[in-house]
Design a protein around this motif. Structure first.
Motif, PDB file in Angstrom:
ATOM      1  N   TYR A 232     -50.094 -18.612 -27.466  1.00 58.11           N
ATOM      2  CA  TYR A 232     -48.823 -18.978 -27.016  1.00 58.11           C
ATOM      3  C   TYR A 232     -48.625 -19.421 -25.616  1.00 58.11           C
ATOM      4  O   TYR A 232     -49.529 -18.782 -24.720  1.00 58.11           O
ATOM      5  N   GLU A 233     -48.080 -20.286 -25.004  1.00 54.61           N
ATOM      6  CA  GLU A 233     -48.268 -20.728 -23.640  1.00 54.61           C
ATOM      7  C   GLU A 233     -46.486 -21.191 -23.299  1.00 54.61           C
ATOM      8  O   GLU A 233     -46.041 -21.958 -23.749  1.00 54.61           O
ATOM      9  N   GLN A 234     -46.019 -20.448 -22.246  1.00 53.06           N
ATOM     10  CA  GLN A 234     -44.558 -20.751 -22.489  1.00 53.06           C
ATOM     11  C   GLN A 234     -43.947 -21.935 -21.993  1.00 53.06           C
ATOM     12  O   GLN A 234     -43.024 -22.128 -22.250  1.00 53.06           O
ATOM     13  N   GLY A 235     -44.909 -22.862 -21.288  1.00 53.68           N
ATOM     14  CA  GLY A 235     -44.534 -24.229 -20.816  1.00 53.68           C
ATOM     15  C   GLY A 235     -44.800 -25.113 -21.915  1.00 53.68           C
ATOM     16  O   GLY A 235     -43.994 -26.095 -22.381  1.00 53.68           O
ATOM     17  N   THR A 236     -45.861 -24.895 -22.870  1.00 56.25           N
ATOM     18  CA  THR A 236     -46.259 -25.902 -23.725  1.00 56.25           C
ATOM     19  C   THR A 236     -45.472 -25.597 -25.273  1.00 56.25           C
ATOM     20  O   THR A 236     -45.030 -26.692 -25.794  1.00 56.25           O
ATOM     21  N   ASP A 237     -45.464 -24.246 -25.774  1.00 55.20           N
ATOM     22  CA  ASP A 237     -44.725 -23.993 -27.151  1.00 55.20           C
ATOM     23  C   ASP A 237     -43.358 -24.677 -27.332  1.00 55.20           C
ATOM     24  O   ASP A 237     -43.206 -25.150 -28.467  1.00 55.20           O
ATOM     25  N   PRO A 238     -42.602 -24.673 -26.405  1.00 53.28           N
ATOM     26  CA  PRO A 238     -41.216 -25.044 -26.496  1.00 53.28           C
ATOM     27  C   PRO A 238     -41.141 -26.332 -26.677  1.00 53.28           C
ATOM     28  O   PRO A 238     -40.301 -27.112 -27.439  1.00 53.28           O
ATOM     29  N   VAL A 239     -42.058 -27.128 -26.055  1.00 54.05           N
ATOM     30  CA  VAL A 239     -42.114 -28.623 -26.144  1.00 54.05           C
ATOM     31  C   VAL A 239     -42.778 -29.010 -27.579  1.00 54.05           C
ATOM     32  O   VAL A 239     -42.083 -30.008 -28.257  1.00 54.05           O
ATOM     33  N   ILE A 240     -43.571 -28.302 -28.046  1.00 52.95           N
ATOM     34  CA  ILE A 240     -44.383 -28.491 -29.444  1.00 52.95           C
ATOM     35  C   ILE A 240     -42.831 -28.057 -30.301  1.00 52.95           C
ATOM     36  O   ILE A 240     -42.655 -28.966 -31.534  1.00 52.95           O
ATOM     37  N   SER A 241     -41.919 -27.280 -30.233  1.00 52.44           N
ATOM     38  CA  SER A 241     -40.827 -26.977 -31.240  1.00 52.44           C
ATOM     39  C   SER A 241     -40.016 -28.340 -31.147  1.00 52.44           C
ATOM     40  O   SER A 241     -39.709 -28.513 -32.252  1.00 52.44           O
ATOM     41  N   TRP A 242     -40.009 -28.910 -30.062  1.00 54.67           N
ATOM     42  CA  TRP A 242     -38.957 -30.204 -30.012  1.00 54.67           C
ATOM     43  C   TRP A 242     -39.970 -31.454 -30.687  1.00 54.67           C
ATOM     44  O   TRP A 242     -39.313 -32.117 -31.376  1.00 54.67           O
ATOM     45  N   LEU A 243     -41.278 -31.641 -30.551  1.00 57.60           N
ATOM     46  CA  LEU A 243     -42.000 -32.373 -31.307  1.00 57.60           C
ATOM     47  C   LEU A 243     -41.759 -32.250 -32.784  1.00 57.60           C
ATOM     48  O   LEU A 243     -41.614 -33.250 -33.310  1.00 57.60           O
ATOM     49  N   LEU A 244     -41.819 -30.878 -33.154  1.00 62.53           N
ATOM     50  CA  LEU A 244     -41.517 -30.663 -34.589  1.00 62.53           C
ATOM     51  C   LEU A 244     -40.258 -31.233 -35.217  1.00 62.53           C
ATOM     52  O   LEU A 244     -40.008 -31.641 -36.344  1.00 62.53           O
ATOM     53  N   HIS A 245     -39.458 -30.782 -34.225  1.00 62.05           N
ATOM     54  CA  HIS A 245     -37.946 -31.164 -34.416  1.00 62.05           C
ATOM     55  C   HIS A 245     -37.696 -32.715 -34.866  1.00 62.05           C
ATOM     56  O   HIS A 245     -36.995 -33.130 -35.612  1.00 62.05           O
ATOM     57  N   HIS A 246     -38.407 -33.408 -34.032  1.00 60.62           N
ATOM     58  CA  HIS A 246     -38.396 -34.929 -34.001  1.00 60.62           C
ATOM     59  C   HIS A 246     -39.117 -35.359 -35.002  1.00 60.62           C
ATOM     60  O   HIS A 246     -39.489 -36.775 -35.127  1.00 60.62           O
ATOM     61  N   LYS A 247     -40.261 -34.603 -35.620  1.00 58.56           N
ATOM     62  CA  LYS A 247     -41.156 -35.082 -36.388  1.00 58.56           C
ATOM     63  C   LYS A 247     -42.076 -35.952 -35.848  1.00 58.56           C
ATOM     64  O   LYS A 247     -42.376 -37.116 -36.491  1.00 58.56           O
TER      65      LYS A 247
ATOM     66  N   TYR B  88     -31.376 -27.030 -18.192  1.00 59.02           N
ATOM     67  CA  TYR B  88     -31.878 -28.463 -18.077  1.00 59.02           C
ATOM     68  C   TYR B  88     -32.372 -28.933 -19.283  1.00 59.02           C
ATOM     69  O   TYR B  88     -32.590 -29.880 -19.571  1.00 59.02           O
ATOM     70  N   LYS B  89     -32.898 -28.027 -20.221  1.00 58.38           N
ATOM     71  CA  LYS B  89     -33.617 -28.415 -21.527  1.00 58.38           C
ATOM     72  C   LYS B  89     -34.777 -29.373 -21.122  1.00 58.38           C
ATOM     73  O   LYS B  89     -34.979 -30.402 -21.686  1.00 58.38           O
ATOM     74  N   ILE B  90     -35.490 -28.855 -20.095  1.00 57.59           N
ATOM     75  CA  ILE B  90     -36.921 -29.859 -19.621  1.00 57.59           C
ATOM     76  C   ILE B  90     -37.856 -29.710 -20.777  1.00 57.59           C
ATOM     77  O   ILE B  90     -38.179 -30.821 -21.062  1.00 57.59           O
ATOM     78  N   GLU B  91     -37.884 -28.875 -21.768  1.00 50.27           N
ATOM     79  CA  GLU B  91     -38.668 -28.974 -22.920  1.00 50.27           C
ATOM     80  C   GLU B  91     -38.412 -30.234 -23.607  1.00 50.27           C
ATOM     81  O   GLU B  91     -39.250 -30.961 -24.317  1.00 50.27           O
ATOM     82  N   LYS B  92     -37.090 -30.477 -23.731  1.00 48.57           N
ATOM     83  CA  LYS B  92     -36.589 -31.535 -24.663  1.00 48.57           C
ATOM     84  C   LYS B  92     -36.987 -32.736 -24.187  1.00 48.57           C
ATOM     85  O   LYS B  92     -37.252 -33.755 -24.693  1.00 48.57           O
ATOM     86  N   SER B  93     -36.977 -32.935 -22.806  1.00 47.61           N
ATOM     87  CA  SER B  93     -37.018 -33.993 -21.875  1.00 47.61           C
ATOM     88  C   SER B  93     -38.404 -34.505 -22.184  1.00 47.61           C
ATOM     89  O   SER B  93     -38.902 -35.584 -22.054  1.00 47.61           O
ATOM     90  N   ILE B  94     -39.466 -33.222 -21.810  1.00 50.36           N
ATOM     91  CA  ILE B  94     -40.846 -33.613 -22.060  1.00 50.36           C
ATOM     92  C   ILE B  94     -41.197 -34.102 -23.439  1.00 50.36           C
ATOM     93  O   ILE B  94     -41.907 -35.067 -23.591  1.00 50.36           O
ATOM     94  N   ALA B  95     -40.645 -33.736 -24.523  1.00 51.58           N
ATOM     95  CA  ALA B  95     -41.041 -34.074 -25.835  1.00 51.58           C
ATOM     96  C   ALA B  95     -40.444 -35.578 -25.992  1.00 51.58           C
ATOM     97  O   ALA B  95     -41.268 -36.201 -26.607  1.00 51.58           O
ATOM     98  N   GLU B  96     -39.407 -35.879 -25.450  1.00 49.34           N
ATOM     99  CA  GLU B  96     -38.752 -37.223 -25.782  1.00 49.34           C
ATOM    100  C   GLU B  96     -39.516 -38.207 -24.856  1.00 49.34           C
ATOM    101  O   GLU B  96     -39.762 -39.186 -25.272  1.00 49.34           O
TER     102      GLU B  96
END
Length: 322
Positions: A10-25, A307-315
């Motif tokens: 687990y890495e606190q900056g990476t894993d939330p972005v991966i969750s959004w990538l999974l969400h967006h398939k 800010y939901k930065i993780e979502k912005s990175i994934a997008e």
């Protein structure tokens, strides 16, 4: 396809972005240094074709964008040898890994990167000069190796002097039940006078008379600024010591347009399209540039400022892949 190069665990900056990538398939592949060095997955580097093939996936043909975040952080696990030749072995294996990684980055140099291998460890002293050239204010700074020059600098700045690592690293050392961490340190008169006549090159900076610090997460010309408010009576010299105190508050902040323009020029000149920028809001209203961290943490600011930065990175990654 998106390639994510990061920690195995687990890495606190990476894993939330991966969750959004999974969400967006999203179509992505995550690889860690452990995957490449720990015999976890089959792969081949085809030197003739100048390609990397992992689990049958050709990076040359399939990968279009790469997010590189804290990828090499776990490499030391593969340098632990129990042998009378341990030091030599560590040096030889590290050299092999470094050259291997350098070649992989060369093969992927034409892909779209979010922090390339070459920019993951910027020179933070050079960054101060680049920021100054871009019109940003920086703290008065010097690197000296002797007490006489250090005391001269200290006497020139009655507001106080701090010292911190030249590299910007934050190493830690464990001895028995105690952990020692390298942090920014306030140089009192006693500390200055106790310095040896000569020492290793050390960075000294004049203290900035600041009301508060601003952490700006930067993503390809997007700004996510957060004012970090701590009462002066409870404020530490190193803000990392205040992050989890009840008296510290994180609030959204609007940067002046002029500062955003200068920061855009700075990031372009230093070759970064993302990073965490630290500024100080001074009592006279000016903003002072402290540093930029290409892989700084942002989860606290993202959560507390919504800010939901993780979502912005994934997008952003998905957009570059389309």
């Amino acid at each position: 396809m998106i390639l994510v190069l990061s920690h195995d665990a687990y890495e606190q900056g990476t894993d939330p972005v991966i969750s959004w990538l999974l969400h967006h398939k999203a179509n992505f592949l995550k690889i860690s240094i452990g995957d490449l060095l720990g015999a976890k997955i089959p792969y081949k580097v085809d030197i003739d074709r100048q390609d990397i093939v992992v689990n049958g996936i050709s990076f040359k043909d399939k990968i279009s964008v790469i997010w590189h975040r804290r990828f090499m952080g776990e490499m030391n696990h593969f340098l632990n040898f129990e042998s009378v030749h341990a030091a030599n072995l560590r040096g030889e294996v590290r050299k092999e890994i470094d050259v291997f990684m350098e070649y992989l980055s060369t093969l992927l140099k034409n892909k779209k990167w979010l922090t390339s291998f070459q920019k993951i460890n910027i020179n933070k002293i050079e960054a101060l000069n680049i920021a100054q050239d871009c019109g940003l204010i920086i703290p008065k700074s010097c690197i000296v190796n002797n007490r006489e020059e250090a005391l001269k600098f200290w006497n020139q700045h009655p507001e106080g002097v701090i010292t911190k690592t030249i590299s910007g690293s934050r190493g830690h050392y464990i001895h028995e039940n105690d952990t020692y961490v390298m942090l920014t340190t306030d140089m009192t008169q006693d500390r200055m006078e106790d310095l040896p006549a000569f020492f290793l090159p050390t960075l000294f900076q004049a203290k900035v008379k600041a009301d508060f610090e601003i952490r700006v997460f930067y993503l390809d010309k997007q700004f996510f600024p957060t004012a970090i408010l701590t009462p002066k009576s409870a404020r530490s010299v190193d803000r990392k010591m205040d992050n989890n105190t009840v008296s510290t508050h994180f609030v959204p902040y609007q940067l002046p347009a002029e500062i955003m323009e200068k920061l855009n020029v700075f990031m372009e000149k230093i070759g970064l399209n993302t990073g965490s920028i630290d500024l100080m809001k001074c009592q006279d209203g000016s903003l002072v540039f402290l540093e930029v961290n290409p892989v700084g943490q942002y989860s606290a600011e993202s959560e507390r400022c919504n800010y939901k930065i993780e979502k912005s990175i994934a997008e952003w990654l998905i957009k570059q892949d389309n």
